[in-house]
Each structure stands twice: as structure tokens, then as C-alpha cells.
Motif scaffolding. Sequence first.
Motif, PDB file in Angstrom:
ATOM      1  N   PRO A  76      36.902   1.495 -31.252  1.00 25.34           N
ATOM      2  CA  PRO A  76      36.974   2.954 -31.638  1.00 25.34           C
ATOM      3  C   PRO A  76      36.837   3.362 -33.505  1.00 25.34           C
ATOM      4  CG  PRO A  76      39.216   1.914 -31.336  1.00 25.34           C
ATOM      5  CD  PRO A  76      38.100   1.102 -30.944  1.00 25.34           C
ATOM      6  N   SER A  77      36.408   4.499 -33.819  1.00 23.56           N
ATOM      7  CA  SER A  77      36.185   4.800 -35.164  1.00 23.56           C
ATOM      8  C   SER A  77      37.556   4.383 -36.048  1.00 23.56           C
ATOM      9  CB  SER A  77      35.564   6.258 -35.207  1.00 23.56           C
ATOM     10  OG  SER A  77      34.681   6.453 -34.662  1.00 23.56           O
ATOM     11  N   THR A  78      38.606   4.903 -35.523  1.00 18.83           N
ATOM     12  CA  THR A  78      39.878   4.534 -36.075  1.00 18.83           C
ATOM     13  C   THR A  78      40.799   3.739 -35.143  1.00 18.83           C
ATOM     14  OG1 THR A  78      40.622   6.786 -35.441  1.00 18.83           O
ATOM     15  CG2 THR A  78      39.563   6.602 -37.673  1.00 18.83           C
ATOM     16  N   GLY A  79      41.637   2.883 -35.662  1.00 20.25           N
ATOM     17  CA  GLY A  79      42.459   2.118 -34.933  1.00 20.25           C
ATOM     18  C   GLY A  79      42.007   0.650 -34.300  1.00 20.25           C
ATOM     19  N   ASN A  80      42.702   0.138 -33.429  1.00 27.39           N
ATOM     20  CA  ASN A  80      42.476  -1.288 -33.302  1.00 27.39           C
ATOM     21  C   ASN A  80      41.485  -1.527 -32.162  1.00 27.39           C
ATOM     22  OD1 ASN A  80      44.694  -2.128 -34.898  1.00 27.39           O
ATOM     23  ND2 ASN A  80      46.249  -1.984 -33.234  1.00 27.39           N
ATOM     24  N   HIS A  81      40.450  -2.400 -32.000  1.00 31.74           N
ATOM     25  CA  HIS A  81      39.844  -2.727 -31.063  1.00 31.74           C
ATOM     26  C   HIS A  81      40.561  -3.269 -29.858  1.00 31.74           C
ATOM     27  CE1 HIS A  81      36.545  -3.229 -34.383  1.00 31.74           C
ATOM     28  NE2 HIS A  81      36.899  -2.052 -34.348  1.00 31.74           N
ATOM     29  N   CYS A  82      39.915  -3.139 -28.820  1.00 32.80           N
ATOM     30  CA  CYS A  82      40.482  -3.836 -27.500  1.00 32.80           C
ATOM     31  C   CYS A  82      39.386  -4.345 -26.645  1.00 32.80           C
ATOM     32  CB  CYS A  82      41.393  -2.552 -26.637  1.00 32.80           C
ATOM     33  SG  CYS A  82      40.331  -1.403 -25.944  1.00 32.80           S
ATOM     34  N   THR A  83      39.828  -5.111 -25.744  1.00 34.15           N
ATOM     35  CA  THR A  83      39.036  -5.615 -24.503  1.00 34.15           C
ATOM     36  C   THR A  83      39.644  -5.544 -23.205  1.00 34.15           C
ATOM     37  OG1 THR A  83      39.948  -7.913 -25.085  1.00 34.15           O
ATOM     38  CG2 THR A  83      37.789  -7.227 -26.179  1.00 34.15           C
ATOM     39  N   LEU A  84      38.782  -5.420 -22.206  1.00 42.09           N
ATOM     40  CA  LEU A  84      39.254  -5.524 -21.036  1.00 42.09           C
ATOM     41  C   LEU A  84      38.101  -6.443 -19.941  1.00 42.09           C
ATOM     42  CD1 LEU A  84      40.041  -1.891 -19.587  1.00 42.09           C
ATOM     43  CD2 LEU A  84      41.486  -3.590 -19.921  1.00 42.09           C
ATOM     44  N   ALA A  85      38.511  -7.471 -19.450  1.00 44.64           N
ATOM     45  CA  ALA A  85      37.900  -8.644 -19.049  1.00 44.64           C
ATOM     46  C   ALA A  85      38.115  -8.916 -17.559  1.00 44.64           C
ATOM     47  CB  ALA A  85      37.868  -9.722 -20.065  1.00 44.64           C
ATOM     48  N   TYR A  86      37.275  -9.168 -16.691  1.00 43.80           N
ATOM     49  CA  TYR A  86      37.472  -9.903 -15.392  1.00 43.80           C
ATOM     50  C   TYR A  86      36.678 -10.934 -15.211  1.00 43.80           C
ATOM     51  CZ  TYR A  86      37.531  -9.778 -10.271  1.00 43.80           C
ATOM     52  OH  TYR A  86      37.449 -10.109  -8.929  1.00 43.80           O
ATOM     53  N   ARG A  87      37.171 -11.910 -14.377  1.00 44.83           N
ATOM     54  CA  ARG A  87      36.525 -13.173 -13.923  1.00 44.83           C
ATOM     55  C   ARG A  87      36.717 -13.228 -12.438  1.00 44.83           C
ATOM     56  NH1 ARG A  87      36.849 -18.608 -17.196  1.00 44.83           N
ATOM     57  NH2 ARG A  87      35.379 -18.983 -15.601  1.00 44.83           N
ATOM     58  N   THR A  88      35.138 -13.143 -11.838  1.00 49.42           N
ATOM     59  CA  THR A  88      35.282 -13.111 -10.505  1.00 49.42           C
ATOM     60  C   THR A  88      35.496 -14.407  -9.801  1.00 49.42           C
ATOM     61  OG1 THR A  88      33.004 -13.497 -10.521  1.00 49.42           O
ATOM     62  CG2 THR A  88      33.589 -11.340 -10.289  1.00 49.42           C
ATOM     63  N   VAL A  98      41.180  12.450 -23.262  1.00 54.12           N
ATOM     64  CA  VAL A  98      40.632  11.871 -24.286  1.00 54.12           C
ATOM     65  C   VAL A  98      41.041  12.352 -25.677  1.00 54.12           C
ATOM     66  CG1 VAL A  98      38.188  11.969 -25.297  1.00 54.12           C
ATOM     67  CG2 VAL A  98      38.493  11.380 -22.749  1.00 54.12           C
ATOM     68  N   ARG A  99      41.234  11.781 -26.744  1.00 54.83           N
ATOM     69  CA  ARG A  99      41.591  12.090 -28.185  1.00 54.83           C
ATOM     70  C   ARG A  99      40.702  11.919 -29.046  1.00 54.83           C
ATOM     71  NH1 ARG A  99      47.785   9.459 -28.061  1.00 54.83           N
ATOM     72  NH2 ARG A  99      48.322  10.465 -26.007  1.00 54.83           N
ATOM     73  N   LEU A 100      40.818  12.433 -30.342  1.00 48.66           N
ATOM     74  CA  LEU A 100      39.851  12.149 -31.142  1.00 48.66           C
ATOM     75  C   LEU A 100      39.735  10.842 -31.684  1.00 48.66           C
ATOM     76  CD1 LEU A 100      40.425  15.495 -33.673  1.00 48.66           C
ATOM     77  CD2 LEU A 100      38.571  14.705 -32.448  1.00 48.66           C
ATOM     78  N   THR A 101      41.018  10.236 -31.630  1.00 47.38           N
ATOM     79  CA  THR A 101      40.990   8.667 -32.056  1.00 47.38           C
ATOM     80  C   THR A 101      39.975   8.000 -30.989  1.00 47.38           C
ATOM     81  OG1 THR A 101      43.249   8.474 -30.759  1.00 47.38           O
ATOM     82  CG2 THR A 101      43.218   8.975 -33.097  1.00 47.38           C
ATOM     83  N   ASP A 102      39.719   8.318 -29.764  1.00 46.96           N
ATOM     84  CA  ASP A 102      38.925   7.558 -28.849  1.00 46.96           C
ATOM     85  C   ASP A 102      37.498   7.545 -29.090  1.00 46.96           C
ATOM     86  OD1 ASP A 102      41.433   7.077 -27.623  1.00 46.96           O
ATOM     87  OD2 ASP A 102      40.966   8.697 -26.178  1.00 46.96           O
ATOM     88  N   GLU A 103      37.150   8.499 -30.273  1.00 42.60           N
ATOM     89  CA  GLU A 103      35.776   8.177 -30.657  1.00 42.60           C
ATOM     90  C   GLU A 103      35.140   6.700 -30.984  1.00 42.60           C
ATOM     91  OE1 GLU A 103      34.263  12.663 -31.894  1.00 42.60           O
ATOM     92  OE2 GLU A 103      35.001  11.191 -33.477  1.00 42.60           O
ATOM     93  N   GLY A 104      34.223   6.237 -30.463  1.00 43.15           N
ATOM     94  CA  GLY A 104      33.481   4.967 -31.071  1.00 43.15           C
ATOM     95  C   GLY A 104      32.313   4.407 -30.129  1.00 43.15           C
ATOM     96  N   ARG A 105      32.453   3.259 -30.151  1.00 46.04           N
ATOM     97  CA  ARG A 105      31.507   2.714 -29.245  1.00 46.04           C
ATOM     98  C   ARG A 105      31.990   1.734 -28.239  1.00 46.04           C
ATOM     99  NH1 ARG A 105      26.329   1.825 -31.324  1.00 46.04           N
ATOM    100  NH2 ARG A 105      26.251  -0.355 -30.277  1.00 46.04           N
ATOM    101  N   TYR A 106      31.528   2.052 -27.110  1.00 49.46           N
ATOM    102  CA  TYR A 106      32.222   1.283 -25.760  1.00 49.46           C
ATOM    103  C   TYR A 106      31.129   0.502 -25.185  1.00 49.46           C
ATOM    104  CZ  TYR A 106      36.026   4.443 -26.083  1.00 49.46           C
ATOM    105  OH  TYR A 106      37.303   5.088 -26.578  1.00 49.46           O
ATOM    106  N   TYR A 146      27.943   2.536 -24.839  1.00 50.99           N
ATOM    107  CA  TYR A 146      27.809   3.994 -24.949  1.00 50.99           C
ATOM    108  C   TYR A 146      28.661   4.456 -26.391  1.00 50.99           C
ATOM    109  CZ  TYR A 146      27.809   3.957 -20.022  1.00 50.99           C
ATOM    110  OH  TYR A 146      27.421   3.719 -18.566  1.00 50.99           O
ATOM    111  N   THR A 147      28.128   5.583 -26.767  1.00 55.51           N
ATOM    112  CA  THR A 147      28.725   6.139 -28.209  1.00 55.51           C
ATOM    113  C   THR A 147      29.496   7.523 -27.468  1.00 55.51           C
ATOM    114  OG1 THR A 147      27.192   5.362 -29.793  1.00 55.51           O
ATOM    115  CG2 THR A 147      28.409   7.220 -30.376  1.00 55.51           C
ATOM    116  N   LEU A 148      30.818   7.430 -27.754  1.00 52.92           N
ATOM    117  CA  LEU A 148      31.793   8.662 -27.248  1.00 52.92           C
ATOM    118  C   LEU A 148      31.949   9.498 -28.342  1.00 52.92           C
ATOM    119  CD1 LEU A 148      33.381  10.113 -25.218  1.00 52.92           C
ATOM    120  CD2 LEU A 148      35.304   8.311 -25.744  1.00 52.92           C
ATOM    121  N   THR A 149      31.627  10.826 -28.182  1.00 51.20           N
ATOM    122  CA  THR A 149      32.077  11.758 -29.249  1.00 51.20           C
ATOM    123  C   THR A 149      33.094  12.843 -28.587  1.00 51.20           C
ATOM    124  OG1 THR A 149      29.723  11.655 -30.129  1.00 51.20           O
ATOM    125  CG2 THR A 149      30.982  13.522 -30.520  1.00 51.20           C
ATOM    126  N   VAL A 150      34.073  13.123 -29.367  1.00 46.89           N
ATOM    127  CA  VAL A 150      35.025  14.198 -28.657  1.00 46.89           C
ATOM    128  C   VAL A 150      34.650  15.439 -29.260  1.00 46.89           C
ATOM    129  CG1 VAL A 150      37.557  14.423 -28.517  1.00 46.89           C
ATOM    130  CG2 VAL A 150      36.372  12.129 -28.560  1.00 46.89           C
TER     131      VAL A 150
END
Length: 346
Positions: A101-113, A144-152, A167-171
Motif C-alpha cells: 500500500p501507499s501508506t502503512g505496512n506491507h503484507c503477504t498472503l501465501a499458499y503452498r499446495t 475499500v479505504r483510502l489507505t488500501d491504495e497501492g500495488r498488489y 494491479y495498481t489500486l486507486t480508491v
Amino acid sequence: MKAKADMNCVGKTFCAFVLLTVAVTMVTMGSQARNSTGSDTEPRQENNSSAGRKQDSWSTQSPNLANANIRVSKIAGSSVNLTCGDVSRVDLILVIWKIRPSTGNHCTLAYRTDLNKTDRRNCSERMDWKSSPETDSALQIRQVRLTDEGRYSCETSNSVGTFNQTYTLTVLVPPEVNLTCHRNGTAVCQAAAGKPAAQISWDPNGDPRTELDNHTDGTVTVLSIYSPKETSITCLVSHPAWNMSQSKECPSDNGNMFLQYLAISAGLLGILFILALIFLCKVHRGRIWYKSKIPETAPTHNVQDSNEQQELEPYASYVQKENVIYNTVYEVTVTEDLPPRLQSVT
């Protein structure tokens, strides 16, 4: 009789005033209807082609090429689903969502088959797998909030290789539109706290003065000040969050003039009604006073009649005595004139 004539005069005056008020009101409404028919325009609804294109992009489509970057616009408060692209799940080994996100902490979601295991780091509860990573690797963002803007970015690995989908998300935040119409002819149109800044135009066209106020959360308030020569003007506001522009209109002065005429007429009618009520009260009090005076004068006539009767009583008794004497004399005279045998009968 005089009170009745006054009442008739007041009634005729009141009726004439009411008829005059009705006539003035009808003439005012007729002129207002002609002006509105000639000058009013239909509400304008302009299609926003850019908003339409962005709205189409909200329903995320799978890209045909790997490593593609897709721009997504979403209105604040809604939900969005992001997919990992057209990647076969056959021999799928790993799926990782990297959220920046543009502001805030980065995060990850992962899955191993191979291990059937998921991993979640620093992600908000509003961000999660759409259904189950075993069957669908899409990411869902709720409210969706303004703080969710960023790259996914979604990275998938299989036996063929690794694929990325970004994806580049714009709110978008729709503004709140307000229009203030001043008596001096100046109109102020405000599009408050919108993202991006709204576009304001006027009908009829002119040269308004525009002011921008940037807020710390990324929203912008646009202020447009317009002083036209026309009395009826319309503010048109367009924004990417809307499919069509919104409009607000300053009413002409005809409506205000009609209300002023109506208020003046109502005031005059009220004053006339109060005066008529005061007059009726005075007439009613006069009648009561007149009726209350009649018993006071009646005994005066009775006293006079009694006095006259007392004055006439001696004369009546005298006449009565005279009549008795006259009857006695008459009887004696008649008796003397009768024959002897008739006198014995009498």
C-alpha cells in the motif's frame, strides 16, 4: 340602522380586498409560469466516458499476457476482487500475494499446495482469500479505504515457471456537492472532500473563480464562485466516481417575489380582519349598552302616567257625581210627567 350600514360597508370592503389579493396572486403566478417556461432548462446528465471505462475495469478481467499491470479504480466503501490471471492450477506449487500500500505496512498472503498450508503476515482482516486458496487464488478486499491504495502482485509457480500479475489500486471518493445562492447574484458551488478533485462547470457559461483545498487524507475540496448576469444558473459537477454529472440550480427571483407578495397580502388581510373584529366588538357593546338603558327610562314614563292619573281622578269623580245628580233629576222629571197609573207602576 347606522350600525347595519357600517357592517355592510365593512363587508363590501373586505370582499373587494380579498378579490384584489386573489387577482394579484394569479397575475404573479402567471408571470412566474411564463418565465419558468421560457427560461428553465431540463436537468443535464452528462455521460462520463472515463468513469464508464474505469467502471468496466472494476470487474477485474484475467490478462492474456503474463507480467501485465492492470489499473483498478474502486469507490471507497465497496469491495474488490483481484485474480492471479489465466494460470493453470495443474501442477501449481505456490501462490503469493504481495501487497504494497501507499501508506502503512506491507503484507503477504501465501499458499503452498504441496504442504496445503497458508501463511499470513501483517495483513488486515479486510484482506483475505476470496473463497479458499485450494480452489481459488483470488484476493478479496472488503470495504475499500483510502489507505488500501497501492500495488498488489500475485506470484504463481508451477512446473512450467513463475508468473506475475500486478494491479495498481486507486480508491475514489465521491464529493459532497453544495450550492449557495446569495442575494447579490453570486453563487458558490462546492464539491467537498472528493478524490480526485471534482470538475465544476456552470450553465450559462462564464468565467468563475476556482479555489482548491487539499486535505491530508488525499481528498480535495473544490470551490467555484460565479457572478453571472442571469438570475437562473446551474452548477454542474462531474467526478470519476459517478456515471453522470450532478447538477444543482439557483432558483430565479420570481419565486421570492411571489412569496413576498403572498406575505404582504396575508399581512394586510390580517390587519383588515383585526380592524373588522374591533369594529364588531364596538357595535356589539353599543347594542348591549342601549338595551341596558331601556329599563332605566321605562319607570319615568310610568311615574308620569301615574301623576296624570292622579290629576285626572278628581275630575273623574266629579263627573261621576254630576252624572248621578243628573240621573236623579231626570228620573224625578220623568215621573212627574207620567200618567197616574203608570206612576204607580214605576
